[in-house]
Motif scaffolding. Structure first.
Motif, PDB file in Angstrom:
ATOM      1  N   LEU A 138     -29.059 -10.996  29.097  1.00 23.37           N
ATOM      2  CA  LEU A 138     -29.009 -12.243  28.627  1.00 23.37           C
ATOM      3  C   LEU A 138     -27.961 -13.009  28.637  1.00 23.37           C
ATOM      4  O   LEU A 138     -26.612 -12.481  28.450  1.00 23.37           O
ATOM      5  CB  LEU A 138     -29.532 -12.233  26.984  1.00 23.37           C
ATOM      6  N   THR A 139     -27.924 -14.492  29.124  1.00 19.05           N
ATOM      7  CA  THR A 139     -26.858 -15.259  29.216  1.00 19.05           C
ATOM      8  C   THR A 139     -25.859 -15.135  30.390  1.00 19.05           C
ATOM      9  O   THR A 139     -24.721 -15.873  30.602  1.00 19.05           O
ATOM     10  CB  THR A 139     -25.944 -15.569  27.885  1.00 19.05           C
ATOM     11  N   LYS A 140     -26.086 -14.100  30.963  1.00 22.66           N
ATOM     12  CA  LYS A 140     -25.209 -13.609  32.244  1.00 22.66           C
ATOM     13  C   LYS A 140     -25.940 -14.019  33.598  1.00 22.66           C
ATOM     14  O   LYS A 140     -27.083 -14.629  33.349  1.00 22.66           O
ATOM     15  CB  LYS A 140     -25.233 -12.312  32.474  1.00 22.66           C
ATOM     16  N   PHE A 141     -25.270 -14.128  34.499  1.00 22.35           N
ATOM     17  CA  PHE A 141     -25.406 -14.606  35.821  1.00 22.35           C
ATOM     18  C   PHE A 141     -26.864 -14.034  36.324  1.00 22.35           C
ATOM     19  O   PHE A 141     -27.827 -14.729  36.816  1.00 22.35           O
ATOM     20  CB  PHE A 141     -24.534 -14.281  37.020  1.00 22.35           C
ATOM     21  N   PHE A 142     -27.107 -12.633  36.169  1.00 23.39           N
ATOM     22  CA  PHE A 142     -28.475 -12.017  36.508  1.00 23.39           C
ATOM     23  C   PHE A 142     -29.260 -11.983  35.508  1.00 23.39           C
ATOM     24  O   PHE A 142     -30.209 -10.971  35.288  1.00 23.39           O
ATOM     25  CB  PHE A 142     -28.106 -10.728  37.116  1.00 23.39           C
ATOM     26  N   GLU A 143     -29.537 -12.891  34.485  1.00 25.25           N
ATOM     27  CA  GLU A 143     -30.534 -12.744  33.177  1.00 25.25           C
ATOM     28  C   GLU A 143     -31.808 -12.760  33.988  1.00 25.25           C
ATOM     29  O   GLU A 143     -32.189 -13.625  34.893  1.00 25.25           O
ATOM     30  CB  GLU A 143     -30.087 -14.332  32.445  1.00 25.25           C
ATOM     31  N   GLU A 144     -32.690 -11.985  33.249  1.00 25.87           N
ATOM     32  CA  GLU A 144     -33.870 -11.877  33.657  1.00 25.87           C
ATOM     33  C   GLU A 144     -34.836 -11.608  32.494  1.00 25.87           C
ATOM     34  O   GLU A 144     -34.751 -10.722  31.660  1.00 25.87           O
ATOM     35  CB  GLU A 144     -34.096 -10.795  34.564  1.00 25.87           C
ATOM     36  N   VAL A 145     -36.114 -12.297  32.504  1.00 29.88           N
ATOM     37  CA  VAL A 145     -36.962 -12.208  31.385  1.00 29.88           C
ATOM     38  C   VAL A 145     -38.367 -11.840  32.059  1.00 29.88           C
ATOM     39  O   VAL A 145     -38.811 -12.705  32.788  1.00 29.88           O
ATOM     40  CB  VAL A 145     -37.085 -13.521  30.819  1.00 29.88           C
ATOM     41  N   LYS A 146     -38.750 -10.513  31.685  1.00 28.42           N
ATOM     42  CA  LYS A 146     -40.089 -10.082  32.396  1.00 28.42           C
ATOM     43  C   LYS A 146     -40.874 -10.049  31.110  1.00 28.42           C
ATOM     44  O   LYS A 146     -40.963  -9.142  30.168  1.00 28.42           O
ATOM     45  CB  LYS A 146     -39.645  -8.652  33.073  1.00 28.42           C
ATOM     46  N   ARG A 147     -42.336 -10.480  31.363  1.00 31.20           N
ATOM     47  CA  ARG A 147     -43.160 -10.328  30.584  1.00 31.20           C
ATOM     48  C   ARG A 147     -44.521  -9.906  31.136  1.00 31.20           C
ATOM     49  O   ARG A 147     -44.867  -9.970  32.319  1.00 31.20           O
ATOM     50  CB  ARG A 147     -43.570 -11.845  30.349  1.00 31.20           C
ATOM     51  N   GLY A 148     -45.151  -9.266  30.370  1.00 35.77           N
ATOM     52  CA  GLY A 148     -46.548  -8.583  30.728  1.00 35.77           C
ATOM     53  C   GLY A 148     -46.978  -7.638  29.716  1.00 35.77           C
ATOM     54  O   GLY A 148     -46.637  -7.641  28.444  1.00 35.77           O
ATOM     55  N   THR A 149     -47.842  -6.894  30.068  1.00 39.69           N
ATOM     56  CA  THR A 149     -48.474  -5.585  29.141  1.00 39.69           C
ATOM     57  C   THR A 149     -47.385  -4.598  29.143  1.00 39.69           C
ATOM     58  O   THR A 149     -46.661  -4.394  30.127  1.00 39.69           O
ATOM     59  CB  THR A 149     -49.873  -5.042  29.421  1.00 39.69           C
ATOM     60  N   VAL A 150     -47.439  -3.807  28.100  1.00 43.95           N
ATOM     61  CA  VAL A 150     -46.568  -2.655  28.090  1.00 43.95           C
ATOM     62  C   VAL A 150     -46.903  -1.610  29.303  1.00 43.95           C
ATOM     63  O   VAL A 150     -46.043  -0.994  29.763  1.00 43.95           O
ATOM     64  CB  VAL A 150     -46.609  -1.685  26.580  1.00 43.95           C
ATOM     65  N   LYS A 151     -48.175  -1.502  29.741  1.00 39.55           N
ATOM     66  CA  LYS A 151     -48.468  -0.748  31.013  1.00 39.55           C
ATOM     67  C   LYS A 151     -47.742  -1.081  32.138  1.00 39.55           C
ATOM     68  O   LYS A 151     -47.100  -0.624  32.856  1.00 39.55           O
ATOM     69  CB  LYS A 151     -49.968  -0.597  31.051  1.00 39.55           C
ATOM     70  N   GLU A 152     -47.926  -2.552  32.452  1.00 33.88           N
ATOM     71  CA  GLU A 152     -47.393  -3.302  33.501  1.00 33.88           C
ATOM     72  C   GLU A 152     -45.924  -3.175  33.588  1.00 33.88           C
ATOM     73  O   GLU A 152     -45.318  -2.953  34.649  1.00 33.88           O
ATOM     74  CB  GLU A 152     -47.673  -4.672  33.442  1.00 33.88           C
ATOM     75  N   LEU A 153     -45.177  -3.467  32.469  1.00 36.58           N
ATOM     76  CA  LEU A 153     -43.709  -3.329  32.485  1.00 36.58           C
ATOM     77  C   LEU A 153     -43.187  -1.903  32.477  1.00 36.58           C
ATOM     78  O   LEU A 153     -42.283  -1.673  33.089  1.00 36.58           O
ATOM     79  CB  LEU A 153     -43.193  -3.931  31.150  1.00 36.58           C
ATOM     80  N   ALA A 154     -44.044  -0.943  31.859  1.00 34.98           N
ATOM     81  CA  ALA A 154     -43.652   0.457  32.225  1.00 34.98           C
ATOM     82  C   ALA A 154     -43.712   0.795  33.472  1.00 34.98           C
ATOM     83  O   ALA A 154     -42.594   1.513  33.835  1.00 34.98           O
ATOM     84  CB  ALA A 154     -44.489   1.378  31.326  1.00 34.98           C
ATOM     85  N   GLU A 155     -44.836   0.434  34.416  1.00 37.60           N
ATOM     86  CA  GLU A 155     -44.607   0.660  35.747  1.00 37.60           C
ATOM     87  C   GLU A 155     -43.519   0.060  36.448  1.00 37.60           C
ATOM     88  O   GLU A 155     -42.774   0.609  37.474  1.00 37.60           O
ATOM     89  CB  GLU A 155     -45.959   0.485  36.346  1.00 37.60           C
ATOM     90  N   TRP A 156     -43.034  -1.272  36.080  1.00 33.20           N
ATOM     91  CA  TRP A 156     -42.007  -1.896  36.741  1.00 33.20           C
ATOM     92  C   TRP A 156     -40.827  -1.275  36.480  1.00 33.20           C
ATOM     93  O   TRP A 156     -39.827  -1.199  37.475  1.00 33.20           O
ATOM     94  CB  TRP A 156     -41.953  -3.573  36.154  1.00 33.20           C
ATOM     95  N   ALA A 157     -40.501  -0.765  35.443  1.00 33.07           N
ATOM     96  CA  ALA A 157     -39.213  -0.274  34.828  1.00 33.07           C
ATOM     97  C   ALA A 157     -38.986   1.009  35.676  1.00 33.07           C
ATOM     98  O   ALA A 157     -37.858   1.524  35.711  1.00 33.07           O
ATOM     99  CB  ALA A 157     -39.246   0.038  33.415  1.00 33.07           C
ATOM    100  N   THR A 158     -40.056   1.753  36.252  1.00 29.21           N
ATOM    101  CA  THR A 158     -39.750   3.142  36.739  1.00 29.21           C
ATOM    102  C   THR A 158     -39.062   2.995  38.173  1.00 29.21           C
ATOM    103  O   THR A 158     -38.437   3.822  38.597  1.00 29.21           O
ATOM    104  CB  THR A 158     -40.909   3.910  37.204  1.00 29.21           C
ATOM    105  N   LYS A 159     -38.950   1.626  38.506  1.00 30.10           N
ATOM    106  CA  LYS A 159     -38.170   1.400  39.664  1.00 30.10           C
ATOM    107  C   LYS A 159     -36.514   1.426  39.628  1.00 30.10           C
ATOM    108  O   LYS A 159     -35.736   1.415  40.562  1.00 30.10           O
ATOM    109  CB  LYS A 159     -38.443  -0.106  40.431  1.00 30.10           C
TER     110      LYS A 159
END
Length: 271
Positions: A187-208
């Motif tokens: 947050l507030t940094k150059f590579f700030e990212e806000v990822k929204r979704g269901t917990v299942k979707e974000l759990a799969e995304w985070a495995t990367k």
């Protein structure tokens, strides 16, 4: 007095005028990491070199009394590495000790990762709870999540990038795959990212793999649709399992939206 001062959580441009003035005139600074404070002074072009005292999780209880006595004679500026001291950072025991000793405590408000994440999440902000870091051990983490499963307020967590995928997977198991979640990174940094979704979707995304400072914002539980009779049955089931009637009525009320008083009174009649 004791002065708690919020420091930038990422972007140095978020520093407040009051913080710059305080850093420029401070004679004593209690810092979570004195090296970070030295870097901050240099980055802001502040030539003042106050006395720096280390104040971190491992020495705060021992240092609190010393700093409180020092604060009777001069202002003690308290800094964490980022954000507001005491919020998942050192400072609580110091403030508690100062309050008990009658020493004034004030704050210079400023950046907050908790409020920033909440604001950009898109989840309800009228009521929320900050839960800090989840436990490191999987069993303890799932136990904490079970305690929060029926929490109706939006929840904000801090998390290590190394444990994010595991924590989201546990949330999916305990809270359900469809619970809405927002992961806020850097947050507030150059590579700030806000990822929204269901917990299942974000759990799969985070495995990367995810890097950086992480805040996780989780939607509160939706009240279950249940009539009073079924609600009383659940209250009595909890009581049979060892819960106090008052506590059981409160828990079922929070989970269903039914009146706690009516649940209690009806369950009392049927005991």
């Amino acid at each position: 007095m004791i002065i708690l001062a919020a420091t930038p959580i990422g972007n140095l441009g978020d520093v407040t005028t009051r913080l710059v003035e305080a850093l420029g005139s401070a004679t004593v600074i209690a810092a979570e990491d004195t090296r970070v404070t030295v870097h901050l002074l240099k980055a802001l072009g502040i030539e003042n070199r106050p006395k720096l005292i280390s104040l971190h999780d491992h020495n705060e209880r021992d240092k609190a009394a010393e700093l409180v006595e020092l604060a009777r004679e001069t202002d003690v500026l308290v800094l964490s590495d980022a954000g507001m001291p005491t919020v998942s950072d050192p400072g609580f025991h110091l403030v508690d000790t100062a309050a008990a000793a009658g020493v004034v405590v004030t704050a210079l408000p400023g950046p907050s990762a908790v409020l920033t994440a909440l604001a950009v999440s898109g989840l309800p902000t009228d009521r929320f709870t900050f839960e800090g870091f989840l436990p490191r051990k999987p069993g303890d983490r799932r136990g904490t999540l079970r305690e929060l499963a029926t929490e109706p307020r939006t929840m904000v967590f801090f998390e290590s990038p190394n444990r994010l995928a595991a924590s989201l997977a546990d949330m999916a198991t305990v809270l359900g795959d469809d619970r809405r979640v927002v992961v806020c990174r850097e947050l507030t940094k150059f590579f700030e990212e806000v990822k929204r979704g269901t917990v299942k979707e974000l759990a799969e995304w985070a495995t990367k793999g995810v890097k950086g400072e992480i805040c996780v914002v989780v939607a509160g539980a939706e009240p279950r649709v249940m009539d009073l009779g079924a609600g009383v049955d659940e209250v009595l089931s909890l009581v049979a399992g060892g819960a106090r009637l008052k506590d059981a009525a409160s828990d079922v009320s929070a989970a269903t939206g039914l009146s706690k008083r009516e649940l209690y009174e009806e369950a009392l009649k049927r005991k």
